[in-house]
Design a protein around this motif. Sequence first.
Motif, PDB file in Angstrom:
ATOM      1  N   ALA A  32      29.678  52.058 -32.583  1.00 36.24           N
ATOM      2  CA  ALA A  32      28.583  52.550 -31.733  1.00 36.24           C
ATOM      3  C   ALA A  32      27.238  52.416 -32.451  1.00 36.24           C
ATOM      4  CB  ALA A  32      28.832  54.009 -31.343  1.00 36.24           C
ATOM      5  N   ALA A  33      27.235  52.687 -33.749  1.00 39.61           N
ATOM      6  CA  ALA A  33      25.987  52.576 -34.509  1.00 39.61           C
ATOM      7  C   ALA A  33      25.519  51.119 -34.564  1.00 39.61           C
ATOM      8  CB  ALA A  33      26.183  53.132 -35.920  1.00 39.61           C
ATOM      9  N   VAL A  34      26.467  50.201 -34.769  1.00 39.23           N
ATOM     10  CA  VAL A  34      26.111  48.778 -34.815  1.00 39.23           C
ATOM     11  C   VAL A  34      25.601  48.320 -33.446  1.00 39.23           C
ATOM     12  CG1 VAL A  34      26.988  46.437 -35.194  1.00 39.23           C
ATOM     13  CG2 VAL A  34      27.775  48.313 -36.668  1.00 39.23           C
ATOM     14  N   LEU A  35      26.279  48.787 -32.409  1.00 39.30           N
ATOM     15  CA  LEU A  35      25.870  48.426 -31.044  1.00 39.30           C
ATOM     16  C   LEU A  35      24.450  48.925 -30.754  1.00 39.30           C
ATOM     17  CD1 LEU A  35      26.868  47.136 -28.407  1.00 39.30           C
ATOM     18  CD2 LEU A  35      27.944  49.318 -27.832  1.00 39.30           C
ATOM     19  N   ASP A  36      24.161  50.154 -31.185  1.00 35.85           N
ATOM     20  CA  ASP A  36      22.822  50.709 -30.976  1.00 35.85           C
ATOM     21  C   ASP A  36      21.773  49.856 -31.698  1.00 35.85           C
ATOM     22  OD1 ASP A  36      20.818  52.589 -30.189  1.00 35.85           O
ATOM     23  OD2 ASP A  36      21.050  53.652 -32.102  1.00 35.85           O
ATOM     24  N   ALA A  37      22.059  49.523 -32.953  1.00 32.92           N
ATOM     25  CA  ALA A  37      21.101  48.710 -33.724  1.00 32.92           C
ATOM     26  C   ALA A  37      20.889  47.351 -33.056  1.00 32.92           C
ATOM     27  CB  ALA A  37      21.614  48.517 -35.151  1.00 32.92           C
ATOM     28  N   GLU A  38      21.986  46.759 -32.632  1.00 29.68           N
ATOM     29  CA  GLU A  38      21.930  45.429 -32.032  1.00 29.68           C
ATOM     30  C   GLU A  38      21.116  45.438 -30.733  1.00 29.68           C
ATOM     31  OE1 GLU A  38      25.731  44.161 -30.577  1.00 29.68           O
ATOM     32  OE2 GLU A  38      25.186  42.066 -30.772  1.00 29.68           O
ATOM     33  N   LEU A  39      21.400  46.421 -29.885  1.00 31.37           N
ATOM     34  CA  LEU A  39      20.701  46.468 -28.595  1.00 31.37           C
ATOM     35  C   LEU A  39      19.226  46.809 -28.774  1.00 31.37           C
ATOM     36  CD1 LEU A  39      23.460  48.097 -26.384  1.00 31.37           C
ATOM     37  CD2 LEU A  39      22.711  45.709 -26.412  1.00 31.37           C
ATOM     38  N   ARG A  40      18.936  47.693 -29.730  1.00 35.59           N
ATOM     39  CA  ARG A  40      17.523  47.993 -30.006  1.00 35.59           C
ATOM     40  C   ARG A  40      16.791  46.724 -30.430  1.00 35.59           C
ATOM     41  NH1 ARG A  40      16.206  53.694 -30.606  1.00 35.59           N
ATOM     42  NH2 ARG A  40      18.149  54.786 -30.216  1.00 35.59           N
ATOM     43  N   ALA A  41      17.462  45.950 -31.282  1.00 34.50           N
ATOM     44  CA  ALA A  41      16.826  44.703 -31.755  1.00 34.50           C
ATOM     45  C   ALA A  41      16.603  43.738 -30.593  1.00 34.50           C
ATOM     46  CB  ALA A  41      17.688  44.065 -32.842  1.00 34.50           C
ATOM     47  N   GLN A  42      17.488  43.795 -29.617  1.00 29.33           N
ATOM     48  CA  GLN A  42      17.361  42.895 -28.453  1.00 29.33           C
ATOM     49  C   GLN A  42      16.475  43.483 -27.358  1.00 29.33           C
ATOM     50  OE1 GLN A  42      21.361  42.269 -27.040  1.00 29.33           O
ATOM     51  NE2 GLN A  42      22.000  41.152 -28.862  1.00 29.33           N
ATOM     52  N   GLY A  43      16.085  44.748 -27.532  1.00 22.97           N
ATOM     53  CA  GLY A  43      15.275  45.406 -26.505  1.00 22.97           C
ATOM     54  C   GLY A  43      16.047  45.707 -25.236  1.00 22.97           C
ATOM     55  N   ARG A  44      17.364  45.878 -25.362  1.00 19.02           N
ATOM     56  CA  ARG A  44      18.194  46.144 -24.173  1.00 19.02           C
ATOM     57  C   ARG A  44      18.814  47.519 -24.242  1.00 19.02           C
ATOM     58  NH1 ARG A  44      22.704  41.993 -23.771  1.00 19.02           N
ATOM     59  NH2 ARG A  44      22.448  42.263 -21.527  1.00 19.02           N
ATOM     60  N   SER A  45      18.929  48.170 -23.097  1.00 24.30           N
ATOM     61  CA  SER A  45      19.551  49.494 -23.049  1.00 24.30           C
ATOM     62  C   SER A  45      21.067  49.350 -22.987  1.00 24.30           C
ATOM     63  CB  SER A  45      19.074  50.261 -21.817  1.00 24.30           C
ATOM     64  OG  SER A  45      19.632  49.674 -20.647  1.00 24.30           O
ATOM     65  N   MET A  46      21.766  50.435 -23.343  1.00 27.90           N
ATOM     66  CA  MET A  46      23.221  50.411 -23.223  1.00 27.90           C
ATOM     67  C   MET A  46      23.646  50.258 -21.775  1.00 27.90           C
ATOM     68  SD  MET A  46      24.949  52.800 -26.090  1.00 27.90           S
ATOM     69  CE  MET A  46      24.730  52.315 -27.817  1.00 27.90           C
ATOM     70  N   GLY A  47      22.937  50.929 -20.869  1.00 28.89           N
ATOM     71  CA  GLY A  47      23.290  50.834 -19.454  1.00 28.89           C
ATOM     72  C   GLY A  47      23.266  49.379 -18.990  1.00 28.89           C
ATOM     73  N   GLU A  48      22.186  48.700 -19.330  1.00 28.22           N
ATOM     74  CA  GLU A  48      22.040  47.298 -18.939  1.00 28.22           C
ATOM     75  C   GLU A  48      23.159  46.461 -19.584  1.00 28.22           C
ATOM     76  OE1 GLU A  48      18.270  45.816 -20.348  1.00 28.22           O
ATOM     77  OE2 GLU A  48      18.887  43.738 -19.964  1.00 28.22           O
ATOM     78  N   ALA A  49      23.403  46.720 -20.853  1.00 25.67           N
ATOM     79  CA  ALA A  49      24.400  45.938 -21.580  1.00 25.67           C
ATOM     80  C   ALA A  49      25.809  46.170 -21.040  1.00 25.67           C
ATOM     81  CB  ALA A  49      24.351  46.305 -23.056  1.00 25.67           C
ATOM     82  N   PHE A  50      26.103  47.417 -20.674  1.00 27.84           N
ATOM     83  CA  PHE A  50      27.457  47.738 -20.202  1.00 27.84           C
ATOM     84  C   PHE A  50      27.692  47.257 -18.768  1.00 27.84           C
ATOM     85  CE2 PHE A  50      27.623  51.825 -23.037  1.00 27.84           C
ATOM     86  CZ  PHE A  50      27.799  51.048 -24.173  1.00 27.84           C
ATOM     87  N   GLY A  51      26.613  47.126 -18.007  1.00 34.51           N
ATOM     88  CA  GLY A  51      26.760  46.742 -16.600  1.00 34.51           C
ATOM     89  C   GLY A  51      26.627  47.927 -15.654  1.00 34.51           C
ATOM     90  N   ALA A  52      25.710  48.832 -15.981  1.00 36.98           N
ATOM     91  CA  ALA A  52      25.485  50.015 -15.136  1.00 36.98           C
ATOM     92  C   ALA A  52      25.062  49.597 -13.735  1.00 36.98           C
ATOM     93  CB  ALA A  52      24.403  50.904 -15.758  1.00 36.98           C
ATOM     94  N   VAL A  53      25.566  50.311 -12.734  1.00 40.45           N
ATOM     95  CA  VAL A  53      25.183  50.016 -11.353  1.00 40.45           C
ATOM     96  C   VAL A  53      24.424  51.171 -10.715  1.00 40.45           C
ATOM     97  CG1 VAL A  53      27.059  48.368 -10.943  1.00 40.45           C
ATOM     98  CG2 VAL A  53      27.436  50.816 -10.467  1.00 40.45           C
ATOM     99  N   ARG A  54      24.150  52.233 -11.489  1.00 43.69           N
ATOM    100  CA  ARG A  54      23.355  53.342 -10.949  1.00 43.69           C
ATOM    101  C   ARG A  54      22.446  53.912 -12.029  1.00 43.69           C
ATOM    102  NH1 ARG A  54      28.873  55.528 -11.528  1.00 43.69           N
ATOM    103  NH2 ARG A  54      29.638  54.576  -9.643  1.00 43.69           N
TER     104      ARG A  54
END
Length: 391
Positions: free
Chosen positions: A124-146
């Motif tokens: 989870a920590a690596v994922l957070d670092a990676e997404l922050r570096a990409q400027g993407r939220s977890m919701g967007e990355a996971f495929g949130a629909v709401r």
Amino acid sequence: PRIEAIELHRIEVPLVRPFETSFGRETVREALLVRVRTDAGDGWGECVAGRDPFYSAEYVGGAASVIERYLAPALLDARAVGATRVSPARADDPRAVGVPLAASVAPVLAFVAGHRMAKGAVEAAVLDAELRAQGRSMGEAFGAVRDWVDCGVSVGIAPTLEELLDEVAGYVEEGYRRIKLKIKPGWDVVPVGAVRELLGRDGLLQVDANTAYTADDIPLLASLDAFGLLLIEQPFAEEDLATHALLASACETPVCLDESILDAATAVDAIERGATSVVNIKPGRMGGYLEALRVHDACRILDVPVWCGGMLETGIGRAANVALAALPGFVLPGDTSASSRYYADDVTEPFVLGTGEHRGQLRVPEAPGTGVTVREDLVREWASAPPITLT
Ligand code: OSB
Ligand code: MG
């Protein structure tokens, strides 16, 4: 990104009220936070292990030890996890996220048996670092629909029926969309009946036994059918799919597994054996958010509804859980309650229930990574042990 250091922070956060389950009573949440430092920025993850090995074999001291001795050294050795990056062609595919860096974490840690909660925190920590570096939220990355998710609340075993009803009435007042009662032998039919009466026929109600029953209790558990419950969560031992399947054929209330679901493979197996017809997804228990996505996808294919469980997470774990709960298969309210249900002060900005049409809902964070900011002053202030830095 290259992983440059991994820090372990152990903190103690007082709960606003004791939380009692069939396996014990907690007054403080002992949390283990993991920060990874990479050349592209930092990320935080929260380990869901409890203070004691009562809910499951893992506990916070064991998780800290296995990260320190095995997981962190392996990840630091394999700095190459940062070598593969999302290629631009795939960067707009929500399903491709995590494939480069975070998805390479699990294989690097797979040489250690079990310890899913410890592995999940690191990933989870690596994922957070990676997404922050990409400027993407977890919701967007996971495929949130709401943008908002429905919230329930998990209510502990109370000293008296009166106190239970008071507590439940308070949560209803706050807007929670579903009540989950912790049950155990001697605290089941009566409190469930009383809360059903308080909620009225249409209030969403479910129960969680945390493995406190045996096959002899099947008639008693089947008698809960009278209360129109959404589901009965994990009445029997973690390893015991057979008795869950027996109960499922003896009652109308759907049986839902929590402790037994270790990953996507065990989820599919439990569903096929008729041991569960609803699944509680707790990413930490399954070794991380990427495995949780696999469980979600598998359940969708099998037409099994899922909901997001909780482990009294601080804002760090909560943020990621809320993002996950925004996926299409999460059709039941989760144990994703507001920060105030647990803590007077959270280690991130607090999660607050919405109002108006969003009464009883939490907003999915939109900022990069988890979308929340860790209050490092509080992490220092609440430390129960000196932080450990591994390089
Ligand atoms: O079984 O779902 C559980 C908390 C700690 C350990 C196990 C469980 C729980 C909860 C609380 O039910 C869920 C939450 O509000 O975080
Ligand atoms: Mg449970």
